[in-house]
Scaffold this motif. Structure first.
Motif, mmCIF file in Angstrom:
data_model
loop_
_atom_site.group_PDB
_atom_site.id
_atom_site.type_symbol
_atom_site.label_atom_id
_atom_site.label_comp_id
_atom_site.label_asym_id
_atom_site.label_seq_id
_atom_site.Cartn_x
_atom_site.Cartn_y
_atom_site.Cartn_z
ATOM 1 N N LEU A 49 -11.245 48.976 26.569
ATOM 2 C CA LEU A 49 -10.228 49.889 27.088
ATOM 3 C C LEU A 49 -10.746 50.590 28.337
ATOM 4 O O LEU A 49 -11.813 51.195 28.326
ATOM 5 C CB LEU A 49 -9.853 50.929 26.018
ATOM 6 C CG LEU A 49 -8.645 51.794 26.358
ATOM 7 C CD1 LEU A 49 -7.391 50.944 26.543
ATOM 8 C CD2 LEU A 49 -8.411 52.835 25.261
ATOM 9 N N MET A 50 -9.973 50.502 29.402
ATOM 10 C CA MET A 50 -10.381 51.113 30.669
ATOM 11 C C MET A 50 -9.868 52.554 30.741
ATOM 12 O O MET A 50 -9.012 52.958 29.967
ATOM 13 C CB MET A 50 -9.827 50.289 31.841
ATOM 14 C CG MET A 50 -10.269 48.833 31.812
ATOM 15 S SD MET A 50 -12.055 48.609 32.038
ATOM 16 C CE MET A 50 -12.606 48.251 30.376
ATOM 17 N N GLN A 51 -10.361 53.301 31.719
ATOM 18 C CA GLN A 51 -10.055 54.736 31.780
ATOM 19 C C GLN A 51 -8.622 55.050 32.179
ATOM 20 O O GLN A 51 -8.205 56.211 32.124
ATOM 21 C CB GLN A 51 -11.005 55.430 32.761
ATOM 22 C CG GLN A 51 -12.438 55.435 32.300
ATOM 23 C CD GLN A 51 -13.325 56.164 33.294
ATOM 24 O OE1 GLN A 51 -13.079 57.310 33.642
ATOM 25 N NE2 GLN A 51 -14.349 55.500 33.764
ATOM 26 N N ASP A 52 -7.872 54.054 32.620
ATOM 27 C CA ASP A 52 -6.465 54.320 32.927
ATOM 28 C C ASP A 52 -5.577 53.938 31.745
ATOM 29 O O ASP A 52 -4.363 53.891 31.865
ATOM 30 C CB ASP A 52 -6.036 53.561 34.185
ATOM 31 C CG ASP A 52 -6.159 52.055 34.018
ATOM 32 O OD1 ASP A 52 -6.827 51.611 33.050
ATOM 33 O OD2 ASP A 52 -5.589 51.318 34.839
ATOM 34 N N GLY A 53 -6.217 53.622 30.610
ATOM 35 C CA GLY A 53 -5.431 53.328 29.421
ATOM 36 C C GLY A 53 -5.004 51.874 29.309
ATOM 37 O O GLY A 53 -4.215 51.523 28.433
ATOM 38 N N ARG A 54 -5.507 51.023 30.203
ATOM 39 C CA ARG A 54 -5.162 49.608 30.104
ATOM 40 C C ARG A 54 -6.322 48.829 29.504
ATOM 41 O O ARG A 54 -7.484 49.187 29.659
ATOM 42 C CB ARG A 54 -4.808 49.059 31.486
ATOM 43 C CG ARG A 54 -3.542 49.711 32.032
ATOM 44 C CD ARG A 54 -3.276 49.304 33.455
ATOM 45 N NE ARG A 54 -2.817 47.926 33.532
ATOM 46 C CZ ARG A 54 -2.418 47.357 34.669
ATOM 47 N NH1 ARG A 54 -2.429 48.038 35.782
ATOM 48 N NH2 ARG A 54 -2.016 46.111 34.666
ATOM 49 N N ALA A 55 -5.959 47.747 28.837
ATOM 50 C CA ALA A 55 -6.964 46.941 28.150
ATOM 51 C C ALA A 55 -7.478 45.853 29.086
ATOM 52 O O ALA A 55 -6.753 45.363 29.945
ATOM 53 C CB ALA A 55 -6.359 46.305 26.905
ATOM 54 N N LEU A 56 -8.743 45.500 28.874
ATOM 55 C CA LEU A 56 -9.340 44.416 29.651
ATOM 56 C C LEU A 56 -9.888 43.367 28.687
ATOM 57 O O LEU A 56 -10.728 43.664 27.846
ATOM 58 C CB LEU A 56 -10.485 44.941 30.518
ATOM 59 C CG LEU A 56 -11.147 43.893 31.415
ATOM 60 C CD1 LEU A 56 -10.300 43.627 32.651
ATOM 61 C CD2 LEU A 56 -12.543 44.320 31.824
#
Length: 488
Positions: A229-236
């Motif tokens: 989970l990235m800091q903008d709330g999107r998954a990688l």
RNA sequence: CGGGGCGUAGCGCAGUCCGGUUAGCGCACCUGGUUUGGGACCAGGGGGUCGCAGGUUCGAAUCCUGCCGCCCCGACCA
């Protein structure tokens, strides 16, 4: 001084681009969609490679290298596979240039057309399985456990440094096994290796799970994924490991004779991680001051800044510290630049994410101590010179642990269970992150949710608990929750 | 492939609407000096096919036509 890095709040994607640029990780290149990986960015990738390569070898794999070019006909042999990649392939059609008769430079020689076009590999299953046919005759040849470090090309419409580029670097493991069970275990083992690498080295917590049929690798029966989970709330999607069944063995006619001399198709896996991990690393830890690197992957772990400038007695102390740090296996750089002032250097090394900075000034030396600043918390401390080597070693470990703990906390705070479509929508719009919800198991519903919300099913988690519920869109029965998120 | 923006020094930009000295500014760079515990200052200096190709004009960075490239946002994807 002007702010050099856009804040995350103001514009997250610009923030990411600013970090890549200001920390000198990569540059745009003259070729659309392709980046130049600069020495610092490449050093991070090399550190990743070193650890992964060791882990692959510890699990019995060996490295080899297969061609960059794949005959077009190979790609058509596995129907799902070609469908998955056909839209993004670079194709070589000619093998010669000539001077333009009008003198304007070189042009493609029309007489040099290839009889069969070559595809620049988007992944190597086809060329590898075509080769494995010759390598495998008997159960004694199995398992075949091979990895390659390579570049691949996928002609993407829209690219971002590290996260998605037309050409990228990766490793791809391709294994062949005698039994279905053994291949599944191999795919799961490498899935586990990826998860361990992400957490232990990158300090990037990941969710282990399986992809839905819709999100599966083209040509796989099962795809295991690690999702961060990235800091903008999107998954990688940070790494995938595939159980390929006998699809490629059948497409390329790879059979072995078992103990009873009976011919069987072999079972396959493939698994890969790429330079995308560098993007994940950046977005997991960095802040508005710049890059933050976990000590275990940082090309330089400690920087020493003489204050106010390199003078003999300060440099002498610096050299003693360097020797002690090196004895502990710590990589260290002494900034002897006389022109830049300390304040400038502090800001610069923060931007570049060096985990620990040691400032040495006369005032410190008079008291037999140095100033130590950690990048993750920006905390400043005073360390005595006596045990500096072990103290810094401990600090680096603490930073590594703290980064993982902070990332885990962020993920926990951004993972939400919801039971209605309204809540689903509102969580997505407000805080984002992973959303744990019931799904009826159909591709139809998955696609509808994607269409309505842009969120996709990231995975069916390995630790999914069995729980009766209803699909949040259709109301149909479900036996457990899956993880949704907007993804990179 | 749609929608937006932009091509002027290594980077970031002004100038373009309304054509007119020698194309300018900040950062960076070079030289010298004073500074130096959180992004120093002064003085001097070097660096330009104004994206490309045509056209209009006495004169084009500026107007016209065509082309090329890049970035950002979306659809597709590791």
């Amino acid at each position: 001084m002007a702010k050099e890095i856009t804040s995350r709040e103001e514009n997250y994607s610009q923030w990411y681009l600013d970090i890549v640029k200001k920390a000198e990780l990569a540059d745009n290149s003259a070729v659309r969609g392709c980046m130049v990986i600069k020495p610092t960015g490449f050093a991070i990738w090399e550190n990743m490679k070193e650890q992964l390569d060791r882990m692959f070898k510890e699990t019995g794999h060996v490295n080899a290298y297969f061609p960059l070019f794949i005959p077009k006909s190979f790609l058509s042999k596995e129907a799902d596979h070609v469908e998955g990649f056909a839209k993004e392939c670079a194709v070589v059609t000619h093998h010669r240039l000539m001077n333009n008769p009008d003198g304007s430079g070189v042009v493609v020689d029309p007489d040099a057309r290839l009889e069969e076009e070559l595809i620049v590999r988007p992944t190597s299953e086809t060329i590898i399985w075509n080769t494995y046919r010759d390598w495998i005759q008997s159960y004694r040849d199995l398992p075949l456990l091979i990895n390659q470090w390579a570049n691949v090309v996928r002609w993407e419409m829209r690219t971002r440094p590290f996260l998605r580029t037309a050409e990228f670097l990766w490793q791809e493991g391709h294994t062949a096994h005698a039994t279905r069970q053994e291949a599944i275990e191999e795919a799961q083992q490498m899935h586990e290796v990826y998860a361990r690498f992400a957490e232990d080295y990158m300090a990037m917590p990941v969710i282990k799970g399986a992809k839905t049929a819709n999100e599966r690798f083209a040509g796989a029966e099962e795809t295991y994924t690690i999702e961060a989970l990235m800091q903008d709330g999107r998954a990688l999607q940070a790494g995938t490991s595939h159980f390929l069944g006998q699809n490629f063995a059948k497409a390329f006619d790879v059979k072995y004779a078992d103990q009873n001399n009976k011919e069987e198709y072999v079972w396959a896996t493939s698994w890969g991680v790429s330079t995308r991990l560098v993007g994940g690393l950046i977005m997991t830890h960095s802040d508005d001051e710049g890059l933050v690197l976990p000590p275990k992957l940082a090309p330089i772990q400690v920087v020493i800044v003489p204050i106010p400038k390199p003078q003999p007695e300060i440099m002498e102390a610096a050299e003693r510290i360097v020797a002690e740090l090196k004895a502990q296996g710590i990589s260290v750089f002494v900034d002897t630049d006389k022109k830049k002032r300390p304040g400038f250097k502090f800001a610069e090394y923060e931007m570049k994410g060096i985990p620990v900075r040691i400032g040495i000034g006369k005032r410190d030396l008079a008291e037999n101590k140095v100033e130590v600043a950690r990048r993750d918390t920006k905390e400043k401390m005073s360390y005595g010179l006596d045990q500096i080597g072990t103290q810094i070693k401990n600090l680096l470990e603490e930073i590594q642990n703290n980064l993982l703990a902070t990332a885990k906390k962020y993920r926990a705070e951004h993972t939400t269970s919801v039971d209605s479509f309204e809540d689903f929508q509102s969580v997505l719009d407000t805080k984002g992150g992973f959303i744990s919800a019931h799904w009826d198991g159909t591709t139809d519903t998955e696609l509808k949710i994607k269409e309505l919300t842009k969120a996709t099913i990231r995975c069916i988690p390995n630790d999914q608990e069995s729980e009766d519920g209803v699909d949040l869109l259709t109301g149909k029965p479900s036996k457990g929750r899956v993880l949704f998120a907007k993804a990179y």
